[in-house]
Design a protein around this motif. Structure first.
Motif, mmCIF file in Angstrom:
data_model
loop_
_atom_site.group_PDB
_atom_site.id
_atom_site.type_symbol
_atom_site.label_atom_id
_atom_site.label_comp_id
_atom_site.label_asym_id
_atom_site.label_seq_id
_atom_site.Cartn_x
_atom_site.Cartn_y
_atom_site.Cartn_z
ATOM 1 N N GLN A 1 38.238 22.537 38.555
ATOM 2 C CA GLN A 1 36.882 22.290 39.033
ATOM 3 C C GLN A 1 37.123 22.201 40.500
ATOM 4 O OE1 GLN A 1 35.686 18.760 36.824
ATOM 5 N NE2 GLN A 1 35.182 20.149 34.931
ATOM 6 N N HIS A 2 38.139 21.524 41.018
ATOM 7 C CA HIS A 2 38.260 21.241 42.433
ATOM 8 C C HIS A 2 38.301 22.414 43.197
ATOM 9 C CE1 HIS A 2 39.849 19.573 46.250
ATOM 10 N NE2 HIS A 2 40.780 20.475 46.288
ATOM 11 N N HIS A 3 39.001 23.600 42.683
ATOM 12 C CA HIS A 3 39.162 24.860 43.132
ATOM 13 C C HIS A 3 37.744 25.907 42.920
ATOM 14 C CE1 HIS A 3 42.846 24.112 45.171
ATOM 15 N NE2 HIS A 3 43.279 23.416 44.128
ATOM 16 N N GLY A 4 36.768 25.384 42.050
ATOM 17 C CA GLY A 4 35.644 26.135 41.800
ATOM 18 C C GLY A 4 35.569 26.843 40.782
ATOM 19 N N PHE A 5 36.620 26.352 39.604
ATOM 20 C CA PHE A 5 36.627 27.510 38.442
ATOM 21 C C PHE A 5 35.248 27.206 37.696
ATOM 22 C CE2 PHE A 5 40.953 28.180 39.853
ATOM 23 C CZ PHE A 5 41.416 29.223 38.898
ATOM 24 N N LYS A 6 34.949 27.873 36.875
ATOM 25 C CA LYS A 6 33.844 27.498 36.106
ATOM 26 C C LYS A 6 34.392 27.976 34.708
ATOM 27 C CE LYS A 6 31.044 27.642 39.654
ATOM 28 N NZ LYS A 6 30.986 26.273 40.274
ATOM 29 N N VAL A 7 33.816 27.236 33.711
ATOM 30 C CA VAL A 7 33.852 27.315 32.541
ATOM 31 C C VAL A 7 33.382 28.663 31.910
ATOM 32 C CG1 VAL A 7 33.825 26.531 30.064
ATOM 33 C CG2 VAL A 7 34.353 24.920 31.900
ATOM 34 N N LYS A 8 33.993 29.612 31.326
ATOM 35 C CA LYS A 8 33.065 30.876 30.968
ATOM 36 C C LYS A 8 32.855 30.544 29.322
ATOM 37 C CE LYS A 8 33.972 35.893 30.879
ATOM 38 N NZ LYS A 8 34.334 36.852 31.605
ATOM 39 N N GLN A 9 33.953 29.898 28.603
ATOM 40 C CA GLN A 9 33.883 29.907 27.106
ATOM 41 C C GLN A 9 34.376 28.503 26.572
ATOM 42 O OE1 GLN A 9 35.078 33.398 25.209
ATOM 43 N NE2 GLN A 9 34.009 32.710 23.413
ATOM 44 N N ARG A 10 33.759 27.988 25.814
ATOM 45 C CA ARG A 10 34.718 27.063 24.965
ATOM 46 C C ARG A 10 35.241 27.669 23.728
ATOM 47 N NH1 ARG A 10 34.535 21.493 25.407
ATOM 48 N NH2 ARG A 10 35.373 20.624 23.591
ATOM 49 N N THR B 1 39.829 38.023 40.703
ATOM 50 C CA THR B 1 39.547 37.018 39.628
ATOM 51 C C THR B 1 40.945 36.228 39.159
ATOM 52 O OG1 THR B 1 37.664 38.456 39.181
ATOM 53 C CG2 THR B 1 38.353 36.752 37.338
ATOM 54 N N LEU B 2 40.696 34.963 39.208
ATOM 55 C CA LEU B 2 41.617 34.151 38.558
ATOM 56 C C LEU B 2 41.077 33.470 37.184
ATOM 57 C CD1 LEU B 2 43.223 32.163 41.228
ATOM 58 C CD2 LEU B 2 44.192 34.043 39.987
ATOM 59 N N LEU B 3 41.898 33.679 36.100
ATOM 60 C CA LEU B 3 41.397 33.305 34.715
ATOM 61 C C LEU B 3 42.417 31.993 34.414
ATOM 62 C CD1 LEU B 3 41.178 36.496 33.270
ATOM 63 C CD2 LEU B 3 39.291 35.099 34.187
ATOM 64 N N ALA B 4 41.809 31.017 33.510
ATOM 65 C CA ALA B 4 42.829 30.020 33.095
ATOM 66 C C ALA B 4 42.271 29.482 31.812
ATOM 67 C CB ALA B 4 42.882 28.861 33.988
ATOM 68 N N LEU C 1 39.287 25.507 26.948
ATOM 69 C CA LEU C 1 38.130 26.025 27.875
ATOM 70 C C LEU C 1 38.724 27.218 28.558
ATOM 71 C CD1 LEU C 1 36.730 22.977 29.476
ATOM 72 C CD2 LEU C 1 36.002 23.924 27.538
ATOM 73 N N TYR C 2 37.998 28.236 28.668
ATOM 74 C CA TYR C 2 38.401 29.645 29.236
ATOM 75 C C TYR C 2 37.654 29.618 30.450
ATOM 76 C CZ TYR C 2 38.958 34.617 29.894
ATOM 77 O OH TYR C 2 39.183 35.986 30.498
ATOM 78 N N CYS C 3 38.295 29.489 31.641
ATOM 79 C CA CYS C 3 37.840 29.392 32.985
ATOM 80 C C CYS C 3 38.242 30.501 33.728
ATOM 81 C CB CYS C 3 38.239 28.001 33.480
ATOM 82 S SG CYS C 3 38.050 26.510 32.618
ATOM 83 N N TYR C 4 37.434 30.736 34.725
ATOM 84 C CA TYR C 4 37.505 31.856 35.699
ATOM 85 C C TYR C 4 37.025 31.305 37.159
ATOM 86 C CZ TYR C 4 32.428 32.539 35.786
ATOM 87 O OH TYR C 4 31.107 32.520 36.359
ATOM 88 N N LYS C 5 37.514 32.025 38.131
ATOM 89 C CA LYS C 5 37.180 31.971 39.522
ATOM 90 C C LYS C 5 37.351 33.006 40.403
ATOM 91 C CE LYS C 5 37.995 29.766 43.828
ATOM 92 N NZ LYS C 5 38.673 28.999 44.666
ATOM 93 N N GLN C 6 35.999 33.591 41.042
ATOM 94 C CA GLN C 6 35.993 34.660 41.959
ATOM 95 C C GLN C 6 36.747 34.426 43.126
ATOM 96 O OE1 GLN C 6 35.115 37.018 39.129
ATOM 97 N NE2 GLN C 6 34.995 38.109 40.793
ATOM 98 N N LEU C 7 37.748 35.065 43.544
ATOM 99 C CA LEU C 7 38.244 34.743 44.851
ATOM 100 C C LEU C 7 37.411 35.367 45.973
ATOM 101 C CD1 LEU C 7 41.991 35.050 44.113
ATOM 102 C CD2 LEU C 7 40.451 32.901 44.194
ATOM 103 N N TYR C 8 36.925 36.844 45.519
ATOM 104 C CA TYR C 8 36.100 37.373 46.335
ATOM 105 C C TYR C 8 35.508 38.611 45.789
ATOM 106 C CZ TYR C 8 40.140 40.355 47.016
ATOM 107 O OH TYR C 8 41.172 41.325 47.107
ATOM 108 N N GLU C 9 34.665 39.072 46.118
ATOM 109 C CA GLU C 9 33.868 40.207 45.301
ATOM 110 C C GLU C 9 34.656 41.697 45.540
ATOM 111 O OE1 GLU C 9 31.471 39.798 42.969
ATOM 112 O OE2 GLU C 9 31.775 37.905 43.436
ATOM 113 N N GLY D 1 42.567 43.454 39.344
ATOM 114 C CA GLY D 1 42.292 42.713 40.167
ATOM 115 C C GLY D 1 42.208 41.395 39.759
ATOM 116 N N SER D 2 43.045 41.145 38.627
ATOM 117 C CA SER D 2 42.877 39.667 37.869
ATOM 118 C C SER D 2 44.267 39.469 37.549
ATOM 119 C CB SER D 2 42.065 39.828 36.482
ATOM 120 O OG SER D 2 42.689 40.693 35.689
#
Length: 174
Positions: free
Chosen positions: A142-151, A125-128, A166-174, A89-90
């Motif tokens: 950031q506008h889309h709610g991505f969070k920084v997981k790791q620098r 889960t989306l990653l970037a 920056l390694y970022c992620y966003k949970q689209l849904y659980e 699911g990623s």
């Protein structure tokens, strides 16, 4: 403000227009991403690139989309899901827009629309990855709610210089 941008699937028929888009924006893109080989910037190179992306799409590994101007149909950007892992699911997201329309909402709209497609595929889960110096791309995430997981210090080398990502992620849904 009317919605000026839409996304649509990449096709082989896009080769000529995609080549023009990539050539026109090459220097702009290469400020923050690894340069593509010169062989990419040819009609044959772009056709091979599209063929590879479409093959990966058929294999369920990639979802290649073009960001287009809604009225004219002109390519103004690209947004892709890649490294699709439907079993987990990623997927990773990547995007780029033409310098001429930067800061006009095309990247935000493209990311918004491909997130909808990701949900339909069951992606949770989306990653970037984003170069830490690429503030515009960070703002889109950031506008889309991505969070920084790791620098990630010195993660990429660009023009002979080591850059943090920056390694970022966003949970689209659980």
């Amino acid at each position: 403000m009317p919605l000026m941008w839409d996304i649509r699937p990449l096709t082989m028929d896009d080769a000529g227009h995609l080549l023009r888009f990539e050539l026109d924006n090459r220097a702009w893109f290469e400020r923050f991403i690894q340069p593509r080989p010169d062989s990419f910037y040819t009609p044959t190179g772009v056709r091979l690139h599209i063929r590879q992306f479409l093959q990966e799409n058929r294999q369920g590994k990639r979802l290649p989309r073009l960001i287009i101007h809604r009225e004219s149909g002109v390519i103004v950007g690209r947004v892709n899901l890649h490294n699709l892992r439907l079993d987990q699911g990623s997927a990773f997201i990547g995007y780029r827009v033409a310098q001429s329309i930067a800061r006009q909402g095309a990247a935000k709209r493209g990311v918004d629309l491909i997130q909808h497609e990701a949900r339909l595929l069951g992606i949770r889960t989306l990653l970037a990855y984003v170069v830490s110096a690429n503030l515009a791309s960070q703002k889109v995430l950031q506008h889309h709610g991505f969070k920084v997981k790791q620098r990630l210090p010195d993660y990429v080398s660009l023009h002979g210089q080591k850059l943090d990502c920056l390694y970022c992620y966003k949970q689209l849904y659980e």
